[in-house]
Motif scaffolding. Structure first.
Motif, PDB file in Angstrom:
ATOM      1  N   GLN A   1      -4.190   4.149   5.294  1.00 44.44           N
ATOM      2  CA  GLN A   1      -3.361   2.936   5.257  1.00 44.44           C
ATOM      3  C   GLN A   1      -4.125   1.790   4.607  1.00 44.44           C
ATOM      4  O   GLN A   1      -3.545   0.987   3.870  1.00 44.44           O
TER       5      GLN A   1
ATOM      6  N   GLU B   1      -4.098   2.245   0.840  1.00 45.30           N
ATOM      7  CA  GLU B   1      -2.774   1.918   0.304  1.00 45.30           C
ATOM      8  C   GLU B   1      -2.554   0.412   0.262  1.00 45.30           C
ATOM      9  O   GLU B   1      -1.998  -0.123  -0.713  1.00 45.30           O
ATOM     10  N   LEU B   2      -2.992  -0.281   1.316  1.00 47.87           N
ATOM     11  CA  LEU B   2      -2.828  -1.735   1.373  1.00 47.87           C
ATOM     12  C   LEU B   2      -3.645  -2.408   0.273  1.00 47.87           C
ATOM     13  O   LEU B   2      -3.161  -3.330  -0.400  1.00 47.87           O
TER      14      LEU B   2
ATOM     15  N   GLU C   1      -4.599  -1.157  -2.614  1.00 42.75           N
ATOM     16  CA  GLU C   1      -3.957  -0.884  -3.910  1.00 42.75           C
ATOM     17  C   GLU C   1      -2.731  -1.759  -4.109  1.00 42.75           C
ATOM     18  O   GLU C   1      -2.498  -2.302  -5.204  1.00 42.75           O
ATOM     19  N   ARG C   2      -1.934  -1.898  -3.062  1.00 45.88           N
ATOM     20  CA  ARG C   2      -0.711  -2.708  -3.168  1.00 45.88           C
ATOM     21  C   ARG C   2      -1.047  -4.175  -3.404  1.00 45.88           C
ATOM     22  O   ARG C   2      -0.429  -4.835  -4.248  1.00 45.88           O
ATOM     23  N   LYS C   3      -2.029  -4.691  -2.671  1.00 43.97           N
ATOM     24  CA  LYS C   3      -2.401  -6.093  -2.812  1.00 43.97           C
ATOM     25  C   LYS C   3      -2.999  -6.376  -4.187  1.00 43.97           C
ATOM     26  O   LYS C   3      -2.735  -7.433  -4.785  1.00 43.97           O
TER      27      LYS C   3
ATOM     28  N   ALA D   1      -2.277  -4.750  -6.925  1.00 42.90           N
ATOM     29  CA  ALA D   1      -1.172  -4.680  -7.880  1.00 42.90           C
ATOM     30  C   ALA D   1      -0.351  -5.966  -7.838  1.00 42.90           C
ATOM     31  O   ALA D   1       0.044  -6.493  -8.888  1.00 42.90           O
ATOM     32  N   GLU D   2      -0.095  -6.465  -6.642  1.00 37.32           N
ATOM     33  CA  GLU D   2       0.677  -7.708  -6.505  1.00 37.32           C
ATOM     34  C   GLU D   2      -0.088  -8.874  -7.118  1.00 37.32           C
ATOM     35  O   GLU D   2       0.514  -9.781  -7.724  1.00 37.32           O
TER      36      GLU D   2
ATOM     37  N   LYS E   1       0.274  -9.335 -10.965  1.00 38.89           N
ATOM     38  CA  LYS E   1       1.564  -9.741 -11.537  1.00 38.89           C
ATOM     39  C   LYS E   1       1.563 -11.229 -11.893  1.00 38.89           C
ATOM     40  O   LYS E   1       0.922 -12.040 -11.267  1.00 38.89           O
TER      41      LYS E   1
END
Length: 213
Positions: free
Chosen positions: A199, A202-203, A205-207, A209-210, A213
């Motif tokens: 987890q 995953e967190l 990687e998501r952060k 990516a965000e 942007k």
């Protein structure tokens, strides 16, 4: 005046406790889980303390005699808990001369540090002090705060601590790191005190990516 709450790593440090009665036993119970090597200077120790010595082995050593000034040579901190007030006062003076932190049980004026009311849940430690003014209030707050700490929070703290290196390696931005750790803690609490390494990855990687942007 209120006491400032230093949190000190005492693992492997040498603690000298003068006295082998119930007072010494209670102090050993408080200290032993934090990893110091404890020396007990007393000609006699109560059965409960002797049993604890058998369990702890080289972490809890009985000197089989009264306190001697030479005991202070390797002491990182000292607890004076004998039934002899004059001896406790002498130990306090010797420690202060050598700048060794000393606690004299039930005699705050002779202490350079005091024991707070402690709550421990895994890697979480909460210390409560009223500067010796009202121990009953400290115990009341201890009870209330213990009830307020969710079950499993200490294990969650340990888990999140093990992810710190991974977060620092993957994330350069200090503010983004803080955001990640905050979300890990919130989600871990929501999940009942657990947040897996998968987890965490995953967190991260998501952060990241965000953030691009």
């Amino acid at each position: 005046m209120a006491y400032f709450p230093f949190f000190v790593d005492i693992e492997g440090k040498h603690c000298l406790i003068a006295g082998g009665g119930s007072v010494a036993y209670r102090k050993v119970l408080v200290l032993k889980d934090y990893g110091p090597v404890i020396y007990v200077a007393a000609p006699y120790v109560i059965p409960e303390l002797r049993r604890l010595m058998e369990e702890e082995g080289e972490k809890l050593i009985w000197l089989h005699r009264d306190f001697e000034e030479s005991d202070l040579e390797k002491a990182d901190f000292v607890v004076a808990g004998t039934s002899d007030e004059l001896l406790n006062e002498r130990i306090s003076l010797l420690c202060r001369e050598r700048k060794i932190p000393v606690n004299v049980v039930d005699d705050q004026e002779k202490c350079s540090f005091i024991f707070p009311a402690l709550i421990r849940e895994g890697d979480i430690t909460v210390g409560i002090s009223t500067a010796g003014s009202a121990p009953s209030i400290a115990q009341y707050l201890k009870k209330k705060l213990k009830e307020a700490i969710p079950s499993g929070l200490g294990e969650l703290a340990r888990q999140l601590g093990s992810y710190r290196g991974m977060v620092k390696e993957e994330v350069d931005s200090p503010s983004l790191r803080m955001s990640i750790f905050k979300e890990m803690a919130e989600e871990g609490i929501r999940q009942g005190g657990t947040f897996t390494r998968e987890q965490a990855k995953e967190l991260i990687e998501r952060k990241l990516a965000e953030n691009e942007k």
